[in-house]
Design a protein around this motif. Structure first.
Motif, PDB file in Angstrom:
ATOM      1  N   LEU A   1     -17.446 103.028 -42.630  1.00  0.00           N
ATOM      2  CA  LEU A   1     -18.830 102.827 -43.080  1.00  0.00           C
ATOM      3  C   LEU A   1     -19.852 103.301 -42.050  1.00  0.00           C
ATOM      4  O   LEU A   1     -21.064 103.222 -42.288  1.00  0.00           O
ATOM      5  N   LYS A   2     -19.356 103.751 -40.892  1.00  0.00           N
ATOM      6  CA  LYS A   2     -20.214 104.256 -39.807  1.00  0.00           C
ATOM      7  C   LYS A   2     -21.212 103.195 -39.338  1.00  0.00           C
ATOM      8  O   LYS A   2     -22.407 103.459 -39.164  1.00  0.00           O
ATOM      9  N   LEU A   3     -20.693 101.989 -39.160  1.00  0.00           N
ATOM     10  CA  LEU A   3     -21.511 100.883 -38.665  1.00  0.00           C
ATOM     11  C   LEU A   3     -21.230 100.658 -37.186  1.00  0.00           C
ATOM     12  O   LEU A   3     -20.066 100.642 -36.767  1.00  0.00           O
ATOM     13  N   SER A   4     -22.265 100.445 -36.407  1.00  0.00           N
ATOM     14  CA  SER A   4     -22.074 100.086 -34.999  1.00  0.00           C
ATOM     15  C   SER A   4     -21.967  98.571 -34.895  1.00  0.00           C
ATOM     16  O   SER A   4     -22.447  97.830 -35.768  1.00  0.00           O
ATOM     17  N   TRP A   5     -21.355  98.088 -33.817  1.00  0.00           N
ATOM     18  CA  TRP A   5     -21.280  96.647 -33.604  1.00  0.00           C
ATOM     19  C   TRP A   5     -22.685  96.064 -33.428  1.00  0.00           C
ATOM     20  O   TRP A   5     -22.975  94.963 -33.891  1.00  0.00           O
ATOM     21  N   GLU A   6     -23.553  96.823 -32.757  1.00  0.00           N
ATOM     22  CA  GLU A   6     -24.915  96.338 -32.548  1.00  0.00           C
ATOM     23  C   GLU A   6     -25.610  96.080 -33.884  1.00  0.00           C
ATOM     24  O   GLU A   6     -26.342  95.097 -34.047  1.00  0.00           O
ATOM     25  N   GLU A   7     -25.384  96.960 -34.868  1.00  0.00           N
ATOM     26  CA  GLU A   7     -25.991  96.765 -36.188  1.00  0.00           C
ATOM     27  C   GLU A   7     -25.461  95.497 -36.862  1.00  0.00           C
ATOM     28  O   GLU A   7     -26.219  94.755 -37.494  1.00  0.00           O
ATOM     29  N   LEU A   8     -24.172  95.255 -36.720  1.00  0.00           N
ATOM     30  CA  LEU A   8     -23.579  94.086 -37.378  1.00  0.00           C
ATOM     31  C   LEU A   8     -24.093  92.770 -36.810  1.00  0.00           C
ATOM     32  O   LEU A   8     -24.060  91.737 -37.493  1.00  0.00           O
ATOM     33  N   PHE A   9     -24.574  92.784 -35.571  1.00  0.00           N
ATOM     34  CA  PHE A   9     -25.130  91.570 -34.977  1.00  0.00           C
ATOM     35  C   PHE A   9     -26.539  91.266 -35.487  1.00  0.00           C
ATOM     36  O   PHE A   9     -27.068  90.190 -35.242  1.00  0.00           O
ATOM     37  N   LEU A  10     -27.169  92.209 -36.201  1.00  0.00           N
ATOM     38  CA  LEU A  10     -28.497  91.951 -36.754  1.00  0.00           C
ATOM     39  C   LEU A  10     -28.422  90.867 -37.816  1.00  0.00           C
ATOM     40  O   LEU A  10     -27.413  90.723 -38.517  1.00  0.00           O
ATOM     41  N   LYS A  11     -29.513  90.098 -37.961  1.00  0.00           N
ATOM     42  CA  LYS A  11     -29.592  89.144 -39.059  1.00  0.00           C
ATOM     43  C   LYS A  11     -29.590  89.921 -40.390  1.00  0.00           C
ATOM     44  O   LYS A  11     -30.005  91.081 -40.441  1.00  0.00           O
ATOM     45  N   THR A  12     -29.154  89.287 -41.461  1.00  0.00           N
ATOM     46  CA  THR A  12     -28.886  89.993 -42.718  1.00  0.00           C
ATOM     47  C   THR A  12     -30.076  90.793 -43.220  1.00  0.00           C
ATOM     48  O   THR A  12     -29.938  91.965 -43.603  1.00  0.00           O
ATOM     49  N   ASP A  13     -31.265  90.197 -43.235  1.00  0.00           N
ATOM     50  CA  ASP A  13     -32.443  90.914 -43.746  1.00  0.00           C
ATOM     51  C   ASP A  13     -32.743  92.144 -42.889  1.00  0.00           C
ATOM     52  O   ASP A  13     -33.042  93.226 -43.426  1.00  0.00           O
ATOM     53  N   ASP A  14     -32.675  91.990 -41.570  1.00  0.00           N
ATOM     54  CA  ASP A  14     -32.928  93.124 -40.690  1.00  0.00           C
ATOM     55  C   ASP A  14     -31.849  94.196 -40.848  1.00  0.00           C
ATOM     56  O   ASP A  14     -32.132  95.401 -40.788  1.00  0.00           O
ATOM     57  N   PHE A  15     -30.618  93.733 -41.052  1.00  0.00           N
ATOM     58  CA  PHE A  15     -29.507  94.652 -41.239  1.00  0.00           C
ATOM     59  C   PHE A  15     -29.715  95.505 -42.502  1.00  0.00           C
ATOM     60  O   PHE A  15     -29.608  96.740 -42.466  1.00  0.00           O
ATOM     61  N   LEU A  16     -30.035  94.852 -43.615  1.00  0.00           N
ATOM     62  CA  LEU A  16     -30.257  95.573 -44.861  1.00  0.00           C
ATOM     63  C   LEU A  16     -31.453  96.510 -44.768  1.00  0.00           C
ATOM     64  O   LEU A  16     -31.427  97.637 -45.279  1.00  0.00           O
ATOM     65  N   GLN A  17     -32.495  96.059 -44.096  1.00  0.00           N
ATOM     66  CA  GLN A  17     -33.687  96.892 -43.929  1.00  0.00           C
ATOM     67  C   GLN A  17     -33.352  98.144 -43.132  1.00  0.00           C
ATOM     68  O   GLN A  17     -33.741  99.262 -43.497  1.00  0.00           O
ATOM     69  N   LYS A  18     -32.608  97.976 -42.058  1.00  0.00           N
ATOM     70  CA  LYS A  18     -32.260  99.117 -41.208  1.00  0.00           C
ATOM     71  C   LYS A  18     -31.372 100.108 -41.954  1.00  0.00           C
ATOM     72  O   LYS A  18     -31.604 101.325 -41.916  1.00  0.00           O
ATOM     73  N   LYS A  19     -30.335  99.591 -42.626  1.00  0.00           N
ATOM     74  CA  LYS A  19     -29.419 100.505 -43.313  1.00  0.00           C
ATOM     75  C   LYS A  19     -30.098 101.183 -44.492  1.00  0.00           C
ATOM     76  O   LYS A  19     -29.817 102.354 -44.786  1.00  0.00           O
ATOM     77  N   THR A  20     -31.012 100.503 -45.154  1.00  0.00           N
ATOM     78  CA  THR A  20     -31.759 101.129 -46.243  1.00  0.00           C
ATOM     79  C   THR A  20     -32.602 102.276 -45.703  1.00  0.00           C
ATOM     80  O   THR A  20     -32.672 103.356 -46.305  1.00  0.00           O
ATOM     81  N   LYS A  21     -33.241 102.054 -44.558  1.00  0.00           N
ATOM     82  CA  LYS A  21     -34.030 103.123 -43.941  1.00  0.00           C
ATOM     83  C   LYS A  21     -33.140 104.292 -43.535  1.00  0.00           C
ATOM     84  O   LYS A  21     -33.512 105.463 -43.693  1.00  0.00           O
ATOM     85  N   ASP A  22     -31.953 103.963 -43.024  1.00  0.00           N
ATOM     86  CA  ASP A  22     -31.023 105.022 -42.614  1.00  0.00           C
ATOM     87  C   ASP A  22     -30.611 105.884 -43.806  1.00  0.00           C
ATOM     88  O   ASP A  22     -30.415 107.094 -43.674  1.00  0.00           O
TER      89      ASP A  22
END
Length: 527
Positions: free
Chosen positions: A385-406
């Motif tokens: 899924l090309k996810l970094s560990w740093e991304e997975l530590f984000l809170k869910t809303d921030d995580f979804l926001q970041k991946k949506t932007k990506d």
């Protein structure tokens, strides 16, 4: 093993990050920072002021506490070594959580064992003993009466009162029967079943059951398990109980830390008297009212002379609260370092002046290891899924926001537009104030309306982008939820049994091999 600095995880308090960074603001709240070289002076200080007589009492008490148990050679050797002036302890403490509770129970003890090994390498002329202090005198049953296996809650339902270590284990057969229904087939599952059965169905109280369990998991590493609810050990604490009752001193000493900690959350607040009265089925605060010392919620009361006499004759009837328990621990143990979580170290940082008053060496404070355990399959999914560990530590809303932007092919910077809009309205307000101040309210209202409009557009934009990539985002979110349940850390939710069914004792061996207790990074370990 992958590592992330604690400050980058988003899960540690400002106080803990500042402590780890050795902030000058906090330097007076602890004795020495836990670097390997600082242990030399800590050893010498503790050696100079820990009475040799206490060592013999401690060893005798431990021998008595282990009478009903099979003691490993490593643990017995450590009990014997405690009689020697060149032997010191490293301590962690934990509640008597059912079946060990959350995973971090293991991490506390592994940190303690591994620090002792590191100290022995650096200071070979001394011996170092890992200690697990059981919180047998706590009375918060609702905090400890459950554990999660495969995200299913197994709970011990029972009406109780008093210190949890003395609770009988009646009712745990029902929990065991439910657990067996959910355990898969296999040798590791059979081991877990026997572990629970032998601990909780064959021992009559929770303290003994917990000792059996911890001893079974870590006895080969020489772990010593201490129960402070002990007559001989309480006798060593008598002068300090009297000091508290006579002078109400802890309250005043803890308050001295408040000015330094004013920019942080105060973890615990002291009472005027930081002692409980304790008997079977009873642990209640002692208060001073109307010239009598009274036990809350009971008819029990004492004159001062009667109470001080009771301290001498029956010290086991006095139980330190969260303020004095650390002092009690350091009075009876030749201890160098306490290992705990962020919340624990936060209240220890309030206590240095209490130790100074009682002339007891303040231990070094070490943040326990924190770990995210993953399976090979989960790690492969993360890479796919090309996810970094740093991304997975984000809170869910921030995580979804970041991946949506990506994922967005035509990204639009709404934040830039909001800042531009605010600048325009700032300029408009300056003109308005110079022409007609009565319009300023209308300008502010229009600014709020347009900012709100942009925010609504942003939400709709990201909702559309999210729908376009829903399948991919769902797969990402499934992995994140598996590793960070309820937007929390795995170590605070899952029980060791969840992974033990697949990996068995190898799981603990990996932790012992890979974790460095002095490393200030969050460890991600693939099993």
């Amino acid at each position: 093993m992958f590592q992330i600095p604690y400050e980058q995880t988003g899960y540690f308090s400002k106080l803990m990050i500042d402590y780890l960074c050795k902030s000058n603001q906090l330097s007076t709240l602890y004795n020495r920072f836990p670097s390997i070289e600082n242990f030399k002076d800590q050893i010498l200080e503790k050696q100079a002021n820990f009475p040799s007589a206490n060592r013999q009492i401690l060893a005798n008490s431990l021998q008595n506490q282990y009478k009903k148990f099979s003691v490993t050679a490593a643990t017995q050797n450590n009990i014997n070594n405690l009689k020697n002036n060149n032997t010191f302890t490293v301590v962690t403490g934990h509640q008597l959580n059912l079946f060990t509770g959350p995973l971090y129970f293991l991490y506390k003890i592994v940190s303690t064992i591994n620090l002792c090994k590191e100290l022995k390498k650096t200071y070979p002329d001394y011996d170092f003993v890992p200690v697990y202090w059981m919180a047998t005198e706590d009375h918060d049953f609702d905090e400890i009466n459950f554990f999660n296996f495969n995200r299913k809650k197994f709970q011990w339902n029972k009406e109780v009162s008093g210190p949890v270590g003395r609770l009988n284990t009646d009712g745990l057969q029902a929990v065991f029967d439910q657990l067996k229904k959910h355990l898969p087939l296999g040798n590791n599952a059979n081991e877990l079943s026997l572990l629970f059965e032998n601990a909780y169905l064959k021992y009559s109280n929770l303290a003994d059951a917990t000792r059996f369990l911890a001893n079974k998991l870590f006895g080969n590493e020489g772990l010593i398990i201490v129960d402070g609810d002990d007559v001989a050990l309480k006798q060593l604490f008598v002068p300090h109980i009297k000091e508290e009752l006579n002078n109400l001193s802890s309250f005043k000493e803890v308050e001295k830390s408040y000015d330094i900690l004013k920019d942080y959350i105060i973890q615990v607040n002291p009472r005027e008297i930081n002692l409980f009265f304790i008997e079977d089925g009873l642990r209640e605060r002692i208060v001073f009212e109307d010239d009598f010392y009274k036990v809350l919620n009971t008819e029990i009361q004492f004159t001062k002379d009667d109470l001080l006499t009771l301290v001498e004759t029956n010290p086991e009837k006095f139980s330190p609260n969260v303020i004095l328990r650390p002092l009690y621990q350091e009075v009876i143990l030749p201890n160098l370092c306490y290992i705990g979580g962020g919340g624990e170290l936060a209240y220890w940082l309030e206590l240095k002046e209490v130790f100074t008053l009682h002339k007891i060496t303040f231990p070094m404070l070490l943040l326990r290891n924190s770990v995210l355990l993953t399976t090979e399959k989960q790690n492969q999914k993360r890479e796919k899924l090309k996810l970094s560990w740093e991304e997975l530590f984000l809170k869910t809303d921030d995580f979804l926001q970041k991946k949506t932007k990506d994922f967005a092919q035509h990204a639009f910077d709404f934040e830039q537009q909001k800042q531009f809009l605010k600048q325009q309205f700032t300029a408009l307000k300056e003109v308005t104030l110079q022409t007609n101040k009565s319009f300023i309210g209308a300008v502010n209202a229009q600014e709020a309306k347009q900012i709100k409009g942009l925010e609504n557009l942003e939400k709709r934009y990201f909702k559309a982008e999210r729908l376009k990539n829903q399948d991919q985002l769902d797969r990402m979110l499934d992995l994140k939820i598996a590793l960070f349940p309820n937007n929390s850390l795995q170590e605070r939710v899952d029980n060791f049994s969840t992974l033990y069914v697949d990996y068995g004792k190898e799981m603990i061996d990996i932790l012992l091999k890979k974790l460095n207790p002095l490393d200030q990074n969050y460890a991600i370990i693939t099993l």
